[in-house]
Motif scaffolding. Sequence first.
Motif, short mmCIF file in Angstrom:
data_model
loop_
_atom_site.label_atom_id
_atom_site.label_comp_id
_atom_site.label_asym_id
_atom_site.label_seq_id
_atom_site.Cartn_x
_atom_site.Cartn_y
_atom_site.Cartn_z
N ARG A 133 0.75 -0.71 -0.43
CA ARG A 133 0.09 -0.34 0.04
C ARG A 133 1.00 1.16 0.30
O ARG A 133 0.55 1.86 -0.54
CB ARG A 133 -0.57 -0.04 1.57
CG ARG A 133 -1.89 -0.95 1.26
CD ARG A 133 -3.06 -0.24 2.71
NE ARG A 133 -2.66 -0.36 3.15
CZ ARG A 133 -2.11 -1.98 4.09
NH1 ARG A 133 -2.47 -2.55 3.42
NH2 ARG A 133 -1.63 -2.20 5.55
N HIS A 140 2.03 2.08 -3.40
CA HIS A 140 1.38 2.32 -4.04
C HIS A 140 0.96 3.83 -4.57
O HIS A 140 1.55 4.21 -4.75
CB HIS A 140 0.04 1.52 -3.83
CG HIS A 140 -0.90 2.66 -5.18
ND1 HIS A 140 -0.96 2.15 -6.16
CD2 HIS A 140 -1.74 2.91 -4.44
CE1 HIS A 140 -1.92 2.75 -6.72
NE2 HIS A 140 -2.60 3.27 -5.71
N ARG A 141 1.54 4.38 -2.51
CA ARG A 141 1.06 5.97 -2.23
C ARG A 141 2.20 6.17 -2.84
O ARG A 141 2.21 7.51 -3.09
CB ARG A 141 1.49 5.88 -0.97
CG ARG A 141 -0.31 7.14 -0.69
CD ARG A 141 -0.02 7.25 0.77
NE ARG A 141 0.49 7.43 1.72
CZ ARG A 141 0.76 6.82 2.60
NH1 ARG A 141 -0.08 6.42 3.05
NH2 ARG A 141 1.86 6.64 3.38
N ARG A 178 2.91 7.72 -7.40
CA ARG A 178 1.73 8.75 -7.92
C ARG A 178 2.57 9.88 -8.18
O ARG A 178 3.73 9.59 -8.14
CB ARG A 178 0.93 9.05 -5.97
CG ARG A 178 0.23 8.72 -5.47
CD ARG A 178 -0.92 9.77 -4.91
NE ARG A 178 0.27 10.23 -4.23
CZ ARG A 178 -0.31 10.94 -2.68
NH1 ARG A 178 -1.61 10.22 -2.33
NH2 ARG A 178 0.52 11.41 -2.19
N GLU A 191 3.33 17.96 -1.66
CA GLU A 191 3.33 16.40 -1.98
C GLU A 191 4.45 15.98 -1.91
O GLU A 191 5.05 14.63 -1.36
CB GLU A 191 3.38 16.40 -3.81
CG GLU A 191 2.40 14.77 -4.23
CD GLU A 191 1.82 14.03 -4.22
OE1 GLU A 191 2.02 13.11 -4.28
OE2 GLU A 191 1.27 14.72 -3.85
N GLN A 217 5.12 14.55 1.73
CA GLN A 217 4.39 13.54 1.90
C GLN A 217 5.76 12.55 1.90
O GLN A 217 5.42 11.32 1.80
CB GLN A 217 3.39 13.37 1.72
CG GLN A 217 2.19 14.38 1.99
CD GLN A 217 0.59 14.61 1.76
OE1 GLN A 217 0.99 14.06 0.10
NE2 GLN A 217 -0.37 14.62 1.54
N GLY A 268 7.01 9.31 3.27
CA GLY A 268 5.64 7.73 3.59
C GLY A 268 7.75 6.90 3.25
O GLY A 268 7.49 5.89 3.46
#
Length: 134
Positions: A23, A26-27, A30, A91, A94, A98
């Motif tokens: 997951r 995947h994030r 982007r 972005e 983040q 992440g």
Amino acid sequence: MQLTGDSSKLRQQLWRCQAAIARLLHRLSRPRPMVQGSFYLQKRRCGNPNCRCARGDLHEAWVITRKAGGKGWTYMVPAEERAGLRQRTLEYRQYIRGRAVLRRRQAQLLALVDKLAQERLEVWPPAEKRPARL
């Protein structure tokens, strides 16, 4: 060889950790544009003793700051680009957060794999069949 109930729990933890990593990847992948740096409203004095800023009404400017080549750089942002740059710097933040989480999750995954391997490990030859040391 019979694995214990702990092995089953370890495998479940392993698959949950792997799913969390999937997951996260995947994030992180982007296709949104990013801009490195911090976007904020800078307030400062210009140094002119007759200016309004000398009385406390500071000059304001939206800027992006970032490090490049070991030095800090500050760039003024035109009004028409503020909304887009705010989103792109968000972005990037983040992405950095992440990435840090991904590093921790991968370490957890490896620790779980190592624990599972340790449970599966057999000693050979058995102690009663080993030759005596000289």
